[in-house]
Design a protein around this motif. Structure first.
Motif, PDB file in Angstrom:
ATOM      1  N   UNK A   1      12.770  30.702   8.878  1.00 50.21           N
ATOM      2  CA  UNK A   1      13.709  31.591   8.306  1.00 50.21           C
ATOM      3  C   UNK A   1      13.912  31.220   6.950  1.00 50.21           C
ATOM      4  N   UNK A   2      13.950  30.113   6.247  1.00 46.85           N
ATOM      5  CA  UNK A   2      13.993  30.038   4.995  1.00 46.85           C
ATOM      6  C   UNK A   2      12.498  30.330   4.223  1.00 46.85           C
ATOM      7  N   UNK A   3      11.409  30.212   4.932  1.00 46.02           N
ATOM      8  CA  UNK A   3      10.282  30.750   4.236  1.00 46.02           C
ATOM      9  C   UNK A   3      10.307  32.257   4.253  1.00 46.02           C
ATOM     10  N   UNK A   4      10.560  33.074   5.337  1.00 45.46           N
ATOM     11  CA  UNK A   4      10.804  34.320   5.390  1.00 45.46           C
ATOM     12  C   UNK A   4      11.804  34.998   4.248  1.00 45.46           C
ATOM     13  N   UNK A   5      12.958  34.470   4.032  1.00 46.06           N
ATOM     14  CA  UNK A   5      13.894  34.961   3.094  1.00 46.06           C
ATOM     15  C   UNK A   5      13.065  34.529   1.482  1.00 46.06           C
ATOM     16  N   UNK A   6      12.580  33.812   1.348  1.00 46.11           N
ATOM     17  CA  UNK A   6      11.957  33.345   0.015  1.00 46.11           C
ATOM     18  C   UNK A   6      10.917  34.312  -0.355  1.00 46.11           C
ATOM     19  N   UNK A   7      10.199  35.078   0.749  1.00 43.40           N
ATOM     20  CA  UNK A   7       9.161  35.980   0.304  1.00 43.40           C
ATOM     21  C   UNK A   7       9.743  37.308  -0.131  1.00 43.40           C
ATOM     22  N   UNK A   8      11.278  37.501   0.010  1.00 39.11           N
ATOM     23  CA  UNK A   8      11.740  38.506  -0.609  1.00 39.11           C
ATOM     24  C   UNK A   8      12.798  38.194  -1.717  1.00 39.11           C
ATOM     25  N   UNK A   9      12.617  37.057  -2.159  1.00 40.25           N
ATOM     26  CA  UNK A   9      13.263  36.737  -3.686  1.00 40.25           C
ATOM     27  C   UNK A   9      14.570  36.110  -3.406  1.00 40.25           C
ATOM     28  N   UNK A  10      14.841  35.860  -2.109  1.00 40.17           N
ATOM     29  CA  UNK A  10      16.318  35.487  -1.942  1.00 40.17           C
ATOM     30  C   UNK A  10      16.333  33.983  -2.342  1.00 40.17           C
ATOM     31  N   UNK A  11      17.276  33.435  -3.021  1.00 41.60           N
ATOM     32  CA  UNK A  11      17.497  32.225  -3.565  1.00 41.60           C
ATOM     33  C   UNK A  11      18.262  31.352  -2.490  1.00 41.60           C
TER      34      UNK A  11
END
Length: 331
Positions: A70-80
């Motif tokens: 989940x953390x990897x996925x949100x990082x793809x979209x620029x979420x800090x």
């Protein structure tokens, strides 16, 4: 007077809690191109469990691996994502969120996905075995211990329901009344237990018997031991609603604690303040929490979009009015 803050610390949405609900909300918001931050204290409710079950395509996945994906996925979209704990939250136009390191962040909308904490019965051995062969949810763990000898540790007369439910996974079930008086059970309770073949054992449970790192029995206060291979308990759920209360969200009393009043999207009684996952209700499994987070994320994007459009319309109206006034003055 509105405080000034570093623009780098200003977000459209801050999500407090990095579990299934929080990450799901953040994923939707990131894909919607919203500047989003997740604050994660690293205290997932299912940390003691070796695997999570019942989540389509993720059945049997270790909880830590699920969160890592989940953390990897949100990082793809620029979420800090920041590791830390929120120690204060208040309104100053927007929401102001203070982390344990002293950093203060600003957000237009706030999602509280802080979950809940399970308080286990103070029986020696229960906490140490929790998530292994001391369990709480048959839908989460019943298949893995199917057809074993089950025990159910009564926390109240409501534990009858738990004892009846687990008979779907084993026909060898014993309900240990522990500190519950048999007189507290209704006639219907007793008839149902008998029909399901559940043995009822009075007497306080003193501890567990563990052999070769496996549960082998339940020991009563009189020294007698009942051979059991899995023990179901009903922890007391303690909702982490402190931030919601601090921000003025209305709570409602339930048999499982106080939870915020929310609409079908997860919006609390405070505009811009949302609750998702176990912060919004007791019975949210991982798959349900992810769904609630998704729904909140989509709703928040819509709220922000419409607020910005309405502001533009209002600004355009004022500009037109100002222009008309200036034109009239020149005539």
């Amino acid at each position: 007077m509105t405080e000034k803050h570093d623009p780098a610390d200003a977000y459209e949405v801050i999500v407090i809690g990095g579990g299934a609900a929080g990450l799901s909300a953040a994923l939707v918001l990131g894909r919607a191109r919203r500047r989003t931050l997740v604050v994660d204290a690293g205290e997932p409710r299912n940390a003691p469990a070796a695997h999570l079950q019942g989540f389509l395509s993720r059945d049997g996945m270790p909880p830590a691996a699920f969160l890592a994906v989940g953390r990897e996925e949100i990082a793809r979209y620029g979420v800090d994502l920041v590791q830390g704990r929120v120690v204060d939250a208040r309104r100053d136009g927007d929401f102001l969120v203070t982390l344990d390191g002293g950093r203060t962040l600003r957000a237009r909308q706030l999602v509280v996905a802080t979950g809940l904490k399970d308080e286990l019965p103070p029986v020696p051995g229960v906490a140490e075995r929790f998530g292994r062969d001391v369990l709480h949810c048959p839908y989460c763990h019943g298949w893995e211990v199917r057809d074993q000898a089950f025990g159910v540790l009564a926390a109240s007369a409501l534990s009858v329901h738990q004892a009846l439910m687990v008979t779907q996974w084993s026909k060898d079930v014993t309900l240990f009344l522990h500190r519950v008086d048999e007189a507290e059970l209704s006639g219907l309770d007793l008839r149902r237990l008998a029909a399901a073949g559940v043995a009822v054992v009075p007497g306080e449970v003193a501890g567990l018997v563990v052999e070769d790192d496996r549960l082998s029995g339940v020991r009563l206060g009189d020294g007698s031991v009942h051979a059991r291979e899995a023990l179901f308990v009903a922890p007391r759920a303690v909702p982490r609603t402190g931030l919601l209360e601090r921000l003025g969200a209305e709570l409602r009393e339930t048999p499982f604690g106080s939870y915020p009043v929310v609409d079908e999207r997860g919006l609390t009684t405070v505009p811009g303040l949302w609750a998702a996952g176990n912060a919004s209700g007791f019975a949210e499994q991982v798959v349900n929490a992810a769904s609630r987070g998704y729904r909140a994320g989509a709703a928040i994007n819509g709220e922000l979009l419409m607020a910005d459009l309405d502001a533009a319309v209002s600004a355009g109206g004022r500009e037109a009015q100002d222009g008309a006034t200036a034109g009239a003055a020149r005539v």
